[in-house]
Design a protein around this motif. Structure first.
Motif, PDB file in Angstrom:
ATOM      1  N   LEU A  70       0.791  -1.232   0.000  1.00 24.15           N
ATOM      2  CA  LEU A  70       0.000   0.000   0.000  1.00 24.15           C
ATOM      3  C   LEU A  70       0.820   1.277   0.000  1.00 24.15           C
ATOM      4  CD1 LEU A  70      -2.805  -0.776   2.628  1.00 24.15           C
ATOM      5  CD2 LEU A  70      -2.829  -1.171   0.175  1.00 24.15           C
ATOM      6  N   THR A 157     -12.729   5.187   6.696  1.00 25.00           N
ATOM      7  CA  THR A 157     -12.282   4.974   5.321  1.00 25.00           C
ATOM      8  C   THR A 157     -12.652   6.161   4.432  1.00 25.00           C
ATOM      9  OG1 THR A 157     -14.292   3.716   4.755  1.00 25.00           O
ATOM     10  CG2 THR A 157     -12.395   2.460   5.523  1.00 25.00           C
ATOM     11  N   ARG A 161     -10.106   8.158   2.043  1.00 25.63           N
ATOM     12  CA  ARG A 161     -10.333   8.444   0.626  1.00 25.63           C
ATOM     13  C   ARG A 161     -10.135   9.931   0.322  1.00 25.63           C
ATOM     14  NH1 ARG A 161      -9.507   3.975   0.249  1.00 25.63           N
ATOM     15  NH2 ARG A 161     -10.894   2.253  -0.275  1.00 25.63           N
ATOM     16  N   ARG A 166      -4.921   4.419   0.988  1.00 25.01           N
ATOM     17  CA  ARG A 166      -5.486   3.080   0.900  1.00 25.01           C
ATOM     18  C   ARG A 166      -5.766   2.580   2.316  1.00 25.01           C
ATOM     19  NH1 ARG A 166      -7.039   2.449  -4.349  1.00 25.01           N
ATOM     20  NH2 ARG A 166      -5.281   2.508  -5.812  1.00 25.01           N
ATOM     21  N   HIS A 168      -6.110  -0.751   4.987  1.00 26.08           N
ATOM     22  CA  HIS A 168      -5.817  -2.138   5.353  1.00 26.08           C
ATOM     23  C   HIS A 168      -6.584  -2.483   6.626  1.00 26.08           C
ATOM     24  CE1 HIS A 168      -3.308  -4.807   8.038  1.00 26.08           C
ATOM     25  NE2 HIS A 168      -3.473  -5.602   7.002  1.00 26.08           N
ATOM     26  N   TRP A 190     -14.672  -4.789   2.167  1.00 32.82           N
ATOM     27  CA  TRP A 190     -14.578  -3.904   1.002  1.00 32.82           C
ATOM     28  C   TRP A 190     -15.793  -2.998   0.849  1.00 32.82           C
ATOM     29  CZ3 TRP A 190     -18.066  -4.231  -3.055  1.00 32.82           C
ATOM     30  CH2 TRP A 190     -18.835  -5.402  -3.147  1.00 32.82           C
ATOM     31  N   ASP A 195      -9.389  -1.929   1.303  1.00 34.10           N
ATOM     32  CA  ASP A 195      -8.734  -2.339   0.055  1.00 34.10           C
ATOM     33  C   ASP A 195      -8.052  -3.695   0.151  1.00 34.10           C
ATOM     34  OD1 ASP A 195      -9.016   0.122  -1.677  1.00 34.10           O
ATOM     35  OD2 ASP A 195      -7.986   1.015   0.049  1.00 34.10           O
ATOM     36  N   ASN A 216      -8.858  -4.672  -3.851  1.00 35.15           N
ATOM     37  CA  ASN A 216      -8.441  -3.783  -4.938  1.00 35.15           C
ATOM     38  C   ASN A 216      -7.340  -4.502  -5.710  1.00 35.15           C
ATOM     39  OD1 ASN A 216      -7.225  -1.834  -6.553  1.00 35.15           O
ATOM     40  ND2 ASN A 216      -7.610  -0.188  -5.091  1.00 35.15           N
ATOM     41  N   LEU A 219      -3.603  -3.756  -6.404  1.00 36.27           N
ATOM     42  CA  LEU A 219      -2.594  -3.896  -5.356  1.00 36.27           C
ATOM     43  C   LEU A 219      -1.953  -5.274  -5.335  1.00 36.27           C
ATOM     44  CD1 LEU A 219      -4.610  -2.180  -2.476  1.00 36.27           C
ATOM     45  CD2 LEU A 219      -2.839  -1.146  -3.906  1.00 36.27           C
TER      46      LEU A 219
END
Length: 344
Positions: A70, A157, A161, A166, A168, A190, A195, A216, A219
């Motif tokens: 990430l 999250t 964004r 990202r 975890h 998700w 991600d 994602n 990644l």
């Protein structure tokens, strides 16, 4: 009466049987076997989206490799100040990624959104003198056994964004969280903005099996190489994959976690009836943090009870906090005996 850790538990019979089946005959090495090939489909079905699955041996490896995917080496990973990645992994996330961990406060071992914003404001994007915020990591369930609600995850999250971070999730006890929340794996990951996650099984019935689950898929490009370089591409990968396959088959993982959670609830109820006991948090998963008189704890120790001392504000020589962890193997009779001895 072993409440030291869910790591102290053995292997679930269903997983042990799966290892026996995997041991029959031969199979291609380094993940080219049939069991490993099935994992992607099984986990994609479980999470209701197409995922990539990278089995590894330890949770530390899962966390370190996921975070390395990430963030660049000049990046920053925002985590709670009590997070396992910050306090208990001997710098592995920083070693594998080169990034800097930035601790954030928050009650009940959960990141406070306002404090997250404040830490991010200290590291403005594009300033060459500062590490650049790249990732946020959340632990579910947390190091104090508390749970993020879906709304709390989504709120954090969303901040990530806004700042192009990202996300975890450290899911070493993800099964316990889901069993308690009653939500789907997709809703808790998700769909809430995660991600990539470290998916734990060892604490909940596996012998030694964790996985990096990538939602994602951009990644996942170099994770195969990172895993190999880290020494976690096992030549006999089928034995990791067989554990994970059996773990999620027919809801086994949630049944095992549900039992552990139920044993914690039973233990907590008994402790609440002790006037001298102080529960620091209302248990939500499979961990309890309770302050008891030193003489009570000594009596329990002498009777064979296992637990770890866990320093908390307000502790003294006369009364201190211990952590009690239940597992899929915890016997209700052991819980009852512990309470009876504590009661004196």
């Amino acid at each position: 009466m072993d409440f030291t850790s869910d790591n102290a538990s053995g292997i679930a019979p269903e997983i042990l049987e799966a290892l026996g089946r995997a041991n029959a005959g031969t199979a291609s090495s380094y993940g080219a076997d049939g069991v490993t090939a099935r994992l992607k489909a099984k986990f994609s079905e479980l999470f209701e989206c197409e995922v990539e699955v990278f089995p590894v041996v330890t949770g530390t490896a899962a966390n370190a490799l996921a975070l390395a995917a990430l963030t660049p080496p000049y990046g920053a990973v925002l985590c709670h100040e009590l997070a396992h990645v910050h306090l208990d992994e001997c710098g592995a996330p920083e070693m594998y990624s080169g990034a800097k961990l930035v601790p954030v406060g928050g009650a009940k071992a959960k990141i406070d959104p306002a404090l997250l914003r404040a830490e991010l404001d200290k590291l403005p994007a594009g300033v060459v003198h500062h590490v650049q915020p790249a990732a946020l990591t959340l632990t579910q369930s947390t190091e104090l056994g508390s749970l993020y609600s879906l709304d709390e995850i989504s709120a954090l999250t969303a901040i990530a964004r806004e700042r192009n971070l990202r996300v975890h999730m450290d899911g070493a006890r993800f099964a316990n969280a889901l069993a308690a929340l009653g939500v789907s794996p997709a809703q808790a990951s998700w769909k809430a903005g995660v991600d990539i996650m470290s998916f734990g099984a060892t604490k909940n019935g596996a012998m030694a099996a964790e996985a990096v689950i990538v939602f994602n898929r951009d990644l996942a490009r170099d994770l195969s190489f990172r895993r190999k370089r880290a020494g976690h591409l096992l030549s006999k990968m089928r034995f990791l994959s067989a554990q994970l396959e059996a773990y999620v088959a027919d809801g086994l993982w949630l049944r095992l976690a549900g039992h552990a959670n139920a044993m914690t609830a039973q233990l907590a109820e008994g402790l609440r009836n002790l006037p001298e006991a102080v529960l620091h948090l209302a248990p939500q998963a499979n961990e309890i943090f309770v302050r008891l008189p030193a003489e009570t704890l000594l009596r329990l120790k002498e009777a064979g009870a296992g637990f770890h001392r866990w320093p908390m504000p307000g502790d003294s020589d006369g009364a201190y906090t211990v952590r009690l962890v239940t597992s899929f193997q915890t016997d209700p009779e052991a819980v009852g005996r512990f309470i009876s001895i504590a009661r004196g």
